[in-house]
Motif scaffolding. Structure first.
Motif, PDB file in Angstrom:
ATOM      1  N   GLY A  92     -17.465  -3.725   3.610  1.00 54.60           N
ATOM      2  CA  GLY A  92     -16.942  -4.308   4.836  1.00 54.60           C
ATOM      3  C   GLY A  92     -17.006  -5.828   4.847  1.00 54.60           C
ATOM      4  N   GLU A  93     -16.327  -6.414   5.809  1.00 50.08           N
ATOM      5  CA  GLU A  93     -16.206  -7.869   5.888  1.00 50.08           C
ATOM      6  C   GLU A  93     -17.556  -8.560   6.018  1.00 50.08           C
ATOM      7  OE1 GLU A  93     -14.505 -11.519   5.684  1.00 50.08           O
ATOM      8  OE2 GLU A  93     -13.564  -9.575   5.297  1.00 50.08           O
ATOM      9  N   SER A  94     -18.511  -7.958   6.702  1.00 44.68           N
ATOM     10  CA  SER A  94     -19.811  -8.609   6.887  1.00 44.68           C
ATOM     11  C   SER A  94     -20.719  -8.493   5.676  1.00 44.68           C
ATOM     12  CB  SER A  94     -20.527  -8.010   8.107  1.00 44.68           C
ATOM     13  OG  SER A  94     -20.858  -6.645   7.883  1.00 44.68           O
ATOM     14  N   GLN A  95     -20.317  -7.670   4.710  1.00 44.04           N
ATOM     15  CA  GLN A  95     -21.109  -7.522   3.497  1.00 44.04           C
ATOM     16  C   GLN A  95     -20.312  -8.071   2.296  1.00 44.04           C
ATOM     17  OE1 GLN A  95     -24.544  -5.936   3.591  1.00 44.04           O
ATOM     18  NE2 GLN A  95     -24.006  -6.899   5.526  1.00 44.04           N
ATOM     19  N   LEU A  96     -19.865  -7.231   1.393  1.00 47.80           N
ATOM     20  CA  LEU A  96     -19.204  -7.727   0.187  1.00 47.80           C
ATOM     21  C   LEU A  96     -17.750  -8.134   0.393  1.00 47.80           C
ATOM     22  CD1 LEU A  96     -20.599  -5.397  -2.630  1.00 47.80           C
ATOM     23  CD2 LEU A  96     -21.520  -7.533  -1.715  1.00 47.80           C
ATOM     24  N   PHE A 145     -34.060 -11.770 -25.042  1.00 44.58           N
ATOM     25  CA  PHE A 145     -32.995 -12.741 -24.831  1.00 44.58           C
ATOM     26  C   PHE A 145     -32.990 -13.148 -23.357  1.00 44.58           C
ATOM     27  CE2 PHE A 145     -31.865 -10.765 -28.722  1.00 44.58           C
ATOM     28  CZ  PHE A 145     -31.071 -11.657 -29.424  1.00 44.58           C
ATOM     29  N   LEU A 146     -33.250 -14.419 -23.096  1.00 42.95           N
ATOM     30  CA  LEU A 146     -33.172 -14.941 -21.735  1.00 42.95           C
ATOM     31  C   LEU A 146     -31.775 -15.532 -21.571  1.00 42.95           C
ATOM     32  CD1 LEU A 146     -36.695 -16.627 -21.489  1.00 42.95           C
ATOM     33  CD2 LEU A 146     -36.020 -14.292 -20.846  1.00 42.95           C
ATOM     34  N   VAL A 147     -30.892 -14.731 -20.979  1.00 40.51           N
ATOM     35  CA  VAL A 147     -29.474 -15.100 -20.894  1.00 40.51           C
ATOM     36  C   VAL A 147     -29.192 -15.746 -19.542  1.00 40.51           C
ATOM     37  CG1 VAL A 147     -27.108 -14.259 -20.997  1.00 40.51           C
ATOM     38  CG2 VAL A 147     -28.865 -13.210 -22.435  1.00 40.51           C
ATOM     39  N   THR A 148     -28.756 -16.986 -19.583  1.00 41.09           N
ATOM     40  CA  THR A 148     -28.353 -17.690 -18.366  1.00 41.09           C
ATOM     41  C   THR A 148     -26.834 -17.647 -18.250  1.00 41.09           C
ATOM     42  OG1 THR A 148     -30.270 -19.168 -18.430  1.00 41.09           O
ATOM     43  CG2 THR A 148     -28.358 -19.923 -17.175  1.00 41.09           C
ATOM     44  N   GLY A 149     -26.355 -17.435 -17.030  1.00 42.13           N
ATOM     45  CA  GLY A 149     -24.921 -17.361 -16.841  1.00 42.13           C
ATOM     46  C   GLY A 149     -24.525 -17.454 -15.390  1.00 42.13           C
ATOM     47  N   ASP A 150     -23.226 -17.411 -15.151  1.00 38.63           N
ATOM     48  CA  ASP A 150     -22.661 -17.504 -13.803  1.00 38.63           C
ATOM     49  C   ASP A 150     -22.411 -16.099 -13.259  1.00 38.63           C
ATOM     50  OD1 ASP A 150     -22.638 -20.285 -13.918  1.00 38.63           O
ATOM     51  OD2 ASP A 150     -20.646 -20.321 -14.834  1.00 38.63           O
ATOM     52  N   PHE A 151     -23.102 -15.786 -12.188  1.00 38.24           N
ATOM     53  CA  PHE A 151     -22.942 -14.502 -11.519  1.00 38.24           C
ATOM     54  C   PHE A 151     -22.141 -14.733 -10.248  1.00 38.24           C
ATOM     55  CE2 PHE A 151     -24.924 -11.112  -8.691  1.00 38.24           C
ATOM     56  CZ  PHE A 151     -24.200 -10.076  -9.263  1.00 38.24           C
ATOM     57  N   SER A 152     -20.991 -14.073 -10.141  1.00 36.47           N
ATOM     58  CA  SER A 152     -20.085 -14.278  -9.005  1.00 36.47           C
ATOM     59  C   SER A 152     -20.039 -13.038  -8.137  1.00 36.47           C
ATOM     60  CB  SER A 152     -18.672 -14.619  -9.505  1.00 36.47           C
ATOM     61  OG  SER A 152     -18.681 -15.830 -10.236  1.00 36.47           O
ATOM     62  N   LEU A 153     -20.278 -13.242  -6.856  1.00 36.08           N
ATOM     63  CA  LEU A 153     -20.330 -12.153  -5.878  1.00 36.08           C
ATOM     64  C   LEU A 153     -19.818 -12.682  -4.550  1.00 36.08           C
ATOM     65  CD1 LEU A 153     -21.397  -9.328  -4.948  1.00 36.08           C
ATOM     66  CD2 LEU A 153     -23.604 -10.427  -4.560  1.00 36.08           C
ATOM     67  N   ARG A 154     -18.855 -11.979  -3.990  1.00 34.51           N
ATOM     68  CA  ARG A 154     -18.286 -12.338  -2.683  1.00 34.51           C
ATOM     69  C   ARG A 154     -17.762 -13.777  -2.653  1.00 34.51           C
ATOM     70  NH1 ARG A 154     -18.930 -13.590   2.845  1.00 34.51           N
ATOM     71  NH2 ARG A 154     -18.299 -11.886   4.241  1.00 34.51           N
ATOM     72  N   GLY A 155     -17.181 -14.205  -3.765  1.00 29.32           N
ATOM     73  CA  GLY A 155     -16.593 -15.530  -3.823  1.00 29.32           C
ATOM     74  C   GLY A 155     -17.570 -16.658  -4.038  1.00 29.32           C
ATOM     75  N   PHE A 210     -32.741  -7.499 -13.201  1.00 34.67           N
ATOM     76  CA  PHE A 210     -32.947  -8.776 -12.524  1.00 34.67           C
ATOM     77  C   PHE A 210     -32.749  -8.566 -11.031  1.00 34.67           C
ATOM     78  CE2 PHE A 210     -28.472  -8.426 -13.482  1.00 34.67           C
ATOM     79  CZ  PHE A 210     -27.820  -8.939 -12.374  1.00 34.67           C
ATOM     80  N   SER A 211     -33.128  -9.556 -10.261  1.00 34.07           N
ATOM     81  CA  SER A 211     -32.988  -9.472  -8.803  1.00 34.07           C
ATOM     82  C   SER A 211     -32.169 -10.642  -8.284  1.00 34.07           C
ATOM     83  CB  SER A 211     -34.370  -9.477  -8.130  1.00 34.07           C
ATOM     84  OG  SER A 211     -35.093  -8.315  -8.463  1.00 34.07           O
ATOM     85  N   VAL A 212     -31.421 -10.383  -7.218  1.00 34.31           N
ATOM     86  CA  VAL A 212     -30.690 -11.431  -6.516  1.00 34.31           C
ATOM     87  C   VAL A 212     -30.947 -11.279  -5.025  1.00 34.31           C
ATOM     88  CG1 VAL A 212     -28.878 -11.626  -8.257  1.00 34.31           C
ATOM     89  CG2 VAL A 212     -28.579 -10.054  -6.341  1.00 34.31           C
ATOM     90  N   LEU A 213     -30.773 -12.375  -4.300  1.00 33.56           N
ATOM     91  CA  LEU A 213     -30.862 -12.346  -2.841  1.00 33.56           C
ATOM     92  C   LEU A 213     -29.455 -12.325  -2.268  1.00 33.56           C
ATOM     93  CD1 LEU A 213     -33.678 -14.977  -2.166  1.00 33.56           C
ATOM     94  CD2 LEU A 213     -33.897 -12.486  -2.309  1.00 33.56           C
ATOM     95  N   GLN A 214     -29.199 -11.373  -1.395  1.00 33.16           N
ATOM     96  CA  GLN A 214     -27.869 -11.286  -0.793  1.00 33.16           C
ATOM     97  C   GLN A 214     -27.513 -12.572  -0.052  1.00 33.16           C
ATOM     98  OE1 GLN A 214     -27.092  -7.195   0.954  1.00 33.16           O
ATOM     99  NE2 GLN A 214     -29.305  -7.033   0.585  1.00 33.16           N
ATOM    100  N   GLY A 224     -23.799 -15.803   0.531  1.00 32.92           N
ATOM    101  CA  GLY A 224     -23.007 -16.060   1.726  1.00 32.92           C
ATOM    102  C   GLY A 224     -22.938 -14.955   2.752  1.00 32.92           C
ATOM    103  N   TYR A 225     -23.821 -13.969   2.680  1.00 30.34           N
ATOM    104  CA  TYR A 225     -23.815 -12.930   3.704  1.00 30.34           C
ATOM    105  C   TYR A 225     -25.243 -12.449   3.963  1.00 30.34           C
ATOM    106  CZ  TYR A 225     -24.297  -9.407  -0.013  1.00 30.34           C
ATOM    107  OH  TYR A 225     -24.747  -8.658  -1.079  1.00 30.34           O
ATOM    108  N   ALA A 226     -25.445 -11.900   5.149  1.00 31.18           N
ATOM    109  CA  ALA A 226     -26.764 -11.408   5.533  1.00 31.18           C
ATOM    110  C   ALA A 226     -26.893  -9.937   5.159  1.00 31.18           C
ATOM    111  CB  ALA A 226     -26.968 -11.578   7.035  1.00 31.18           C
TER     112      ALA A 226
END
Length: 202
Positions: A109-113, A135-145, A169-173, A177-179
């Motif tokens: 939905g619009e308020s999430q992804l 392997f400690l891989v660094t990169g660009d992770f794209s989510l919701r623009g 790995f972990s990410v913070l929502q 850009g969204y709660a």
């Protein structure tokens, strides 16, 4: 959520330089989303299976610190709380089809992804460091623009045809850009942190 990522190869450099294709049917990517709030005792933890992944890998076995990986997942391929996945990760209780549809509706939905506006989740490596065979891989992770640089620790096991790569790995929502989902004035909600697990075959 979710989302993605990585690998290594132990074959002749000429073949490796051509790149390897992610074998989606032999790979598994999923995210664990944990409940929170005062009413969490009547809520569920969730596992989101990322289906339909595509990607590629370039690795020079003569230089163990050289790695290139790209993985993409369609938002429409995010499948919440499949019976087999809940059993695999040890989550109690199975959800009904109606409950799973409701979870997916909230997820995309619009308020999430906002899956209609941002149809793809992706990871593109930019650098790698090897420490103690990890392997400690660094990169660009794209989510919701939104794109953030993240570092993912990976274990690599060569196979006859390519490689199998495992990591988490972990990410913070809120970083994207969204709660986190919340209802009933926060009594029903999920934690900001999402754990992503990858098991990839190239």
């Amino acid at each position: 959520m979710l989302v993605l990522l990585m690998a290594c190869l132990a074959e002749p450099a000429a073949q490796a330089a051509e790149g390897m294709t992610l074998k989606g049917s032999e790979s598994r990517i999923f995210a664990l989303v944990y409940k929170a709030g005062a009413a969490s005792s009547v809520a569920h933890d969730h596992v989101i299976h990322a289906t339909g992944a595509s990607g590629s890998l370039v690795f020079d076995p003569s230089r163990g610190d050289t790695l290139g990986i790209k993985v993409s997942v369609p938002a429409s391929g995010l499948s919440p709380d499949e019976d087999a996945m809940r059993t695999l990760v040890g989550l109690p209780d199975l959800l009904t089809p109606t409950q799973r549809d409701e979870v997916k509706s909230h997820l995309l939905g619009e308020s999430q992804l906002a899956g209609d506006r941002f149809p793809t989740l992706s990871f593109q490596s930019t650098s790698v460091v090897v420490e103690d065979k990890t392997f400690l891989v660094t990169g660009d992770f794209s989510l919701r623009g939104v794109t953030q640089s993240i570092t993912v620790p990976l274990k690599v096991a060569p196979t006859e045809e390519g490689a199998r790569v495992k990591g988490r790995f972990s990410v913070l929502q809120s970083d994207y850009g969204y709660a986190p989902y919340s209802a009933l004035l926060g009594a029903l909600s999920v934690k900001d942190e999402v754990e992503v697990v990858v098991d990839l075959t190239f």
